[in-house]
Design an enzyme around this catalytic site. Structure first.
Site, mmCIF file in Angstrom:
data_model
loop_
_atom_site.group_PDB
_atom_site.id
_atom_site.type_symbol
_atom_site.label_atom_id
_atom_site.label_comp_id
_atom_site.label_asym_id
_atom_site.label_seq_id
_atom_site.Cartn_x
_atom_site.Cartn_y
_atom_site.Cartn_z
ATOM 1 N N HIS A 133 0.807 -4.076 7.678
ATOM 2 C CA HIS A 133 0.878 -5.069 8.892
ATOM 3 C C HIS A 133 1.341 -4.273 10.116
ATOM 4 O O HIS A 133 2.286 -3.915 10.268
ATOM 5 C CB HIS A 133 2.150 -6.167 8.673
ATOM 6 C CG HIS A 133 2.039 -6.481 7.433
ATOM 7 N ND1 HIS A 133 3.066 -7.494 6.540
ATOM 8 C CD2 HIS A 133 0.770 -7.211 6.810
ATOM 9 C CE1 HIS A 133 2.409 -8.010 5.695
ATOM 10 N NE2 HIS A 133 1.200 -7.941 5.524
ATOM 11 N N THR A 175 -8.533 -9.054 4.231
ATOM 12 C CA THR A 175 -9.156 -9.917 2.958
ATOM 13 C C THR A 175 -10.614 -9.919 2.773
ATOM 14 O O THR A 175 -11.071 -10.155 3.857
ATOM 15 C CB THR A 175 -8.521 -11.423 3.096
ATOM 16 O OG1 THR A 175 -7.161 -11.598 3.100
ATOM 17 C CG2 THR A 175 -9.232 -12.092 1.641
ATOM 18 N N ALA A 234 -8.471 -11.986 12.678
ATOM 19 C CA ALA A 234 -8.119 -13.222 13.817
ATOM 20 C C ALA A 234 -7.694 -12.536 14.990
ATOM 21 O O ALA A 234 -7.547 -11.123 15.129
ATOM 22 C CB ALA A 234 -6.796 -13.803 13.050
ATOM 23 N N THR A 261 4.326 12.483 8.077
ATOM 24 C CA THR A 261 5.854 12.671 8.287
ATOM 25 C C THR A 261 6.030 13.020 9.831
ATOM 26 O O THR A 261 5.130 13.814 10.541
ATOM 27 C CB THR A 261 6.270 13.876 7.508
ATOM 28 O OG1 THR A 261 6.398 13.487 6.165
ATOM 29 C CG2 THR A 261 7.836 14.139 8.027
ATOM 30 N N PHE A 267 0.609 -1.266 0.011
ATOM 31 C CA PHE A 267 0.132 -0.007 0.120
ATOM 32 C C PHE A 267 0.913 1.188 -0.048
ATOM 33 O O PHE A 267 2.023 1.174 0.247
ATOM 34 C CB PHE A 267 -0.903 0.017 1.412
ATOM 35 C CG PHE A 267 -1.862 -1.332 1.133
ATOM 36 C CD1 PHE A 267 -2.982 -1.196 0.740
ATOM 37 C CD2 PHE A 267 -1.372 -2.411 1.916
ATOM 38 C CE1 PHE A 267 -3.725 -2.328 0.871
ATOM 39 C CE2 PHE A 267 -2.137 -3.575 1.649
ATOM 40 C CZ PHE A 267 -3.328 -3.523 1.469
ATOM 41 N N CYS A 317 -4.102 -4.484 6.745
ATOM 42 C CA CYS A 317 -4.434 -5.334 5.647
ATOM 43 C C CYS A 317 -5.378 -6.555 5.902
ATOM 44 O O CYS A 317 -5.006 -7.720 6.598
ATOM 45 C CB CYS A 317 -2.999 -5.840 4.935
ATOM 46 S SG CYS A 317 -3.373 -7.036 3.441
ATOM 47 N N SER A 364 -7.202 -7.556 -1.196
ATOM 48 C CA SER A 364 -6.643 -6.911 0.170
ATOM 49 C C SER A 364 -7.135 -5.467 0.277
ATOM 50 O O SER A 364 -6.802 -4.913 -0.602
ATOM 51 C CB SER A 364 -5.228 -7.005 0.358
ATOM 52 O OG SER A 364 -4.749 -8.460 0.320
#
Length: 238
Positions: A106, A50, A68, A157, A2, A48, A41
């Site tokens: 992630h 699904t 999860a 930033t 991404f 991220c 995704s």
């Protein structure tokens, strides 16, 4: 992969949690579902996820994702409830101009908003990271002034970092405030943090070059190298 440039704000229309995890349905998502397929995704607040189901006609377009327990532990998504807005970004296409920075979506952990100050048309936000543990080392090593950080999926930033206080700051211009959810969060709210992946690779390369193993803290490894040198010179006993 991404970019950290948020495409759209969706709305949580259902959040069902059980022992196995959590199912979220994100509605008002039509602008990002035109080319959607099952298994695609989508980054939701920087995580991220699904797509397991979607419909581009009902509820202004909606899609379903499964979280999860590991995802719930690392992110704030388990705290999302019906009506909450979330930042959405589709996976990067090979044909688009690349902006932001390389974002894996992630999430490394969360931080807490500890400062909100208006500066003209801009908004200064300060965050504090939790204390480091053996299971969750500090992320501060990867945060540097003018470096990149991903907050709730948005590439931003860093304007300041204080290692002693475990804090860092970003500045949101007016345009960014209108395009992401971060400006709407108050003091004490949690945010999802992903540090720049480049820093992780640099650290791993340095650790490997010094003869360390995965999981060794860089400070601990440097201390060990110094001790070895001093021992070889007879300055200290081993």
């Amino acid at each position: 992969m991404f970019t950290g440039l948020i495409e759209h704000l969706g709305t949580v229309s259902s959040a069902v949690t059980d022992e196995g995890g959590c199912t979220l349905i994100i509605s008002n998502s039509a602008p990002i579902l035109g080319d959607c397929h099952i298994g695609d995704s989508i980054a939701v607040n920087g995580a991220c996820l699904t797509v397991t189901e979607f419909d581009n006609d009902k509820l202004g377009g909606w899609f379903k994702v499964w979280l999860a327990n590991e995802t719930l532990e690392r992110t704030d998504l388990g705290e999302r409830k019906e009506g909450d807005q979330v930042n959405l970004e589709r996976a990067m296409g090979a044909h688009i101009r690349f902006g932001g920075h390389f974002v894996q979506a992630h999430v490394d952990g969360t931080a807490t908003i500890v400062k909100r100050e208006v500066d003209g048309d801009s908004l200064c936000l300060g965050f504090q990271l939790p204390e480091a543990t053996a299971a969750r080392p500090s992320l501060l090593a990867y945060l540097i002034p003018k470096g990149y950080v991903t907050i709730d999926g948005a590439s931003l930033t860093l304007t300041g970092v204080d290692d002693l206080e475990r804090t860092f700051e970003v500045m949101l211009i007016q345009h960014t405030q209108q395009k992401i959810t971060l400006s709407k969060k108050g003091l004490g709210a949690k945010v999802n943090i992903e540090v720049d992946m480049v820093g992780k690779y640099v650290e791993k390369s340095v650790v490997a070059g010094l003869g360390g193993r995965g999981g060794d803290g860089l400070r601990t490894l440097i201390e060990k190298v110094v001790e070895d040198v001093l021992a070889k010179k007879g300055i200290i006993a081993r």
